[in-house]
Scaffold this active site. Structure first.
Site, mmCIF file in Angstrom:
data_model
loop_
_atom_site.group_PDB
_atom_site.id
_atom_site.type_symbol
_atom_site.label_atom_id
_atom_site.label_comp_id
_atom_site.label_asym_id
_atom_site.label_seq_id
_atom_site.Cartn_x
_atom_site.Cartn_y
_atom_site.Cartn_z
ATOM 1 N N SER A 1 23.361 -65.996 12.735
ATOM 2 C CA SER A 1 24.012 -64.682 12.875
ATOM 3 C C SER A 1 25.100 -64.657 13.940
ATOM 4 O O SER A 1 25.844 -63.691 14.030
ATOM 5 C CB SER A 1 22.961 -63.609 13.196
ATOM 6 O OG SER A 1 22.365 -63.892 14.447
ATOM 7 N N VAL B 1 11.696 -68.671 14.744
ATOM 8 C CA VAL B 1 11.492 -70.123 14.542
ATOM 9 C C VAL B 1 10.302 -70.655 15.332
ATOM 10 O O VAL B 1 9.829 -71.758 15.078
ATOM 11 C CB VAL B 1 12.759 -70.945 14.893
ATOM 12 C CG1 VAL B 1 13.948 -70.511 14.052
ATOM 13 C CG2 VAL B 1 13.084 -70.886 16.382
ATOM 14 N N TYR C 1 15.595 -76.554 29.231
ATOM 15 C CA TYR C 1 16.612 -76.729 28.189
ATOM 16 C C TYR C 1 16.858 -78.216 27.931
ATOM 17 O O TYR C 1 16.867 -78.685 26.788
ATOM 18 C CB TYR C 1 17.893 -76.018 28.634
ATOM 19 C CG TYR C 1 18.969 -75.956 27.581
ATOM 20 C CD1 TYR C 1 18.893 -75.030 26.536
ATOM 21 C CD2 TYR C 1 20.069 -76.811 27.626
ATOM 22 C CE1 TYR C 1 19.882 -74.968 25.570
ATOM 23 C CE2 TYR C 1 21.071 -76.747 26.674
ATOM 24 C CZ TYR C 1 20.974 -75.822 25.646
ATOM 25 O OH TYR C 1 21.970 -75.766 24.685
HETATM 26 P P1 NDP Z 1 23.956 -67.737 20.245
HETATM 27 O O1 NDP Z 1 23.133 -67.070 21.284
HETATM 28 O O2 NDP Z 1 25.335 -67.234 19.974
HETATM 29 O O3 NDP Z 1 23.138 -67.724 18.861
HETATM 30 C C1 NDP Z 1 21.805 -68.091 18.840
HETATM 31 C C2 NDP Z 1 21.257 -67.779 17.481
HETATM 32 O O4 NDP Z 1 19.884 -68.216 17.452
HETATM 33 C C3 NDP Z 1 21.233 -66.287 17.179
HETATM 34 O O5 NDP Z 1 21.398 -66.102 15.785
HETATM 35 C C4 NDP Z 1 19.806 -65.887 17.578
HETATM 36 O O6 NDP Z 1 19.323 -64.711 16.917
HETATM 37 C C5 NDP Z 1 19.071 -67.109 17.091
HETATM 38 N N1 NDP Z 1 17.750 -67.251 17.700
HETATM 39 C C6 NDP Z 1 17.417 -67.305 19.011
HETATM 40 N N2 NDP Z 1 16.077 -67.406 19.151
HETATM 41 C C7 NDP Z 1 15.566 -67.423 17.904
HETATM 42 C C8 NDP Z 1 14.242 -67.468 17.369
HETATM 43 N N3 NDP Z 1 13.164 -67.573 18.160
HETATM 44 N N4 NDP Z 1 14.078 -67.427 16.022
HETATM 45 C C9 NDP Z 1 15.156 -67.318 15.199
HETATM 46 N N5 NDP Z 1 16.431 -67.268 15.632
HETATM 47 C C10 NDP Z 1 16.624 -67.305 16.971
HETATM 48 O O7 NDP Z 1 23.960 -69.285 20.644
HETATM 49 P P2 NDP Z 1 25.047 -70.446 20.487
HETATM 50 O O8 NDP Z 1 25.781 -70.309 19.224
HETATM 51 O O9 NDP Z 1 25.785 -70.564 21.751
HETATM 52 O O10 NDP Z 1 24.070 -71.722 20.396
HETATM 53 C C11 NDP Z 1 23.602 -72.218 19.156
HETATM 54 C C12 NDP Z 1 22.948 -73.563 19.397
HETATM 55 O O11 NDP Z 1 23.875 -74.449 19.992
HETATM 56 C C13 NDP Z 1 21.749 -73.508 20.345
HETATM 57 O O12 NDP Z 1 20.758 -74.393 19.899
HETATM 58 C C14 NDP Z 1 22.331 -73.974 21.661
HETATM 59 O O13 NDP Z 1 21.359 -74.557 22.497
HETATM 60 C C15 NDP Z 1 23.328 -75.017 21.164
HETATM 61 N N6 NDP Z 1 24.386 -75.300 22.122
HETATM 62 C C16 NDP Z 1 25.256 -74.318 22.511
HETATM 63 C C17 NDP Z 1 26.245 -74.612 23.428
HETATM 64 C C18 NDP Z 1 27.230 -73.592 23.893
HETATM 65 O O14 NDP Z 1 27.978 -73.906 24.816
HETATM 66 N N7 NDP Z 1 27.293 -72.414 23.307
HETATM 67 C C19 NDP Z 1 26.371 -75.957 24.007
HETATM 68 C C20 NDP Z 1 25.407 -76.903 23.508
HETATM 69 C C21 NDP Z 1 24.453 -76.573 22.596
HETATM 70 P P3 NDP Z 1 19.416 -63.267 17.686
HETATM 71 O O15 NDP Z 1 20.883 -62.976 17.833
HETATM 72 O O16 NDP Z 1 18.704 -62.331 16.803
HETATM 73 O O17 NDP Z 1 18.733 -63.464 19.028
#
Ligand code: NDP
Length: 276
Positions: A38, A92, A183
């Site tokens: 999302s 998840v 993390y």
């Molecule tokens: P966002 O916070 O923008 O998006 C996270 C997404 O995961 C949202 O859709 C959120 O849903 C969902 N989510 C969180 N917890 C759960 C759960 N328990 N069950 C189902 N869905 C869940 O994060 P990013 O796009 O920044 O990050 C995405 C991935 O990339 C992550 O794994 C992060 O660790 C990794 N990453 C990100 C970096 C960055 O700089 N942004 C760098 C390195 C890795 P909701 O909105 O409803 O909470």
């Protein structure tokens, strides 16, 4: 003898002709399940795959009104690309919810060829101050969640002898910094899971790989990380920039394509040279 050599040379000649491996139309009609689709990186991955005609299922946590609005907006943008869409909240961390979600995706969209384990969170704190719930919340989301989804799709992918799984880990699974023990451990664990799943599923033609993003400009990052940390990250990346979600999505697409058919069990940093 002469004929045998000629035949061999013919074969080699055919084998070495350039093949149009990166043909995005070959993904058309497949179904991808993207966790955390999302917002941020998950949203970019879902849109990128949909651009190639891939039907999309995605889940999100439903952490508030904004999260629901985000999910609806992504679904709308996907439908505008004329692919089929299935989405709902699914935590998840809960293995039963994950099994139900995977079953519903199969019923609604007719199968699953691609799984992108993207959902992830951070709860930063010095490790001597880190609360149990901060440790568990991060490990259960980032690592258990990917395990639950991989386990749930494995029988299906094994039976159809085809599948692509991409795990979104992090440069912090390879190199740590202060305050992210939970993390870092979860993302390093995800790399171990990637390799194990690649070993176990490879014989049934399922590729399992990971991308390790550096600092990517999502709202999670721009809202949650102090600007001096972002400045340091920008300086450390030899390309002198933070990444965009699209930078990660392009590599995920590559790993899901036939161009990457001989790649499994690897971790590709998408970090502008941050790890160098
Ligand atoms: P966002 O916070 O923008 O998006 C996270 C997404 O995961 C949202 O859709 C959120 O849903 C969902 N989510 C969180 N917890 C759960 C759960 N328990 N069950 C189902 N869905 C869940 O994060 P990013 O796009 O920044 O990050 C995405 C991935 O990339 C992550 O794994 C992060 O660790 C990794 N990453 C990100 C970096 C960055 O700089 N942004 C760098 C390195 C890795 P909701 O909105 O409803 O909470």
């Amino acid at each position: 003898m002469h004929d045998a050599v000629e035949a061999l040379l013919d074969e080699v000649g055919v084998e070495t002709q350039p093949q149009p491996l990166f043909d995005s139309t070959r993904l058309r009609g497949q179904v991808a399940l993207v966790t955390g689709g999302s917002s941020g990186i998950g949203r970019a991955v879902a849109l990128e795959l949909a651009r190639c005609g891939v039907h999309i299922a995605f889940c999100f946590l439903d952490s508030g009104a904004q999260s629901r609005l985000d999910a609806q907006e992504v679904a709308q943008r996907l439908r505008a690309m004329e692919v089929r869409v299935f989405f709902r909240s699914c935590d998840v961390r809960d293995s039963r919810e994950v099994r139900d979600f995977v079953r519903e995706v199969q019923e609604e969209l007719g199968g699953i060829q691609i799984l992108v384990n993207n959902a992830g969170i951070g709860r930063d704190s010095a490790l001597w101050r880190m609360e149990d719930h901060e440790w568990e919340g991060v490990v259960r989301t980032n690592l258990d969640g990917a395990f639950f989804f991989t386990r749930a799709v494995a029988p299906l992918m094994r039976a159809q002898e085809y599948g692509k799984i991409v795990n979104v880990t992090s440069v912090h699974g390879l190199r740590s910094e202060f305050g992210i023990a939970n993390y870092s451990a979860s993302k390093a664990g995800l790399i171990g899971l990637t390799r194990s799943a690649a070993v176990e599923l490879g014989p049934r033609n399922v590729n399992v790989n990971a991308v390790a993003p550096g600092y990517i400009r999502t709202t999670r990052l721009t809202d949650g990380v102090p600007s001096e940390v972002l400045d340091r990250a920008r300086e450390r990346a030899v390309l002198g920039r933070l990444g965009d979600p699209q930078d990660v999505a392009g590599v995920v697409l590559f790993l899901c394509s036939e161009a990457a058919r001989h790649i499994t069990g690897v971790v590709i940093p998408v970090d502008g040279g941050y790890l160098l």
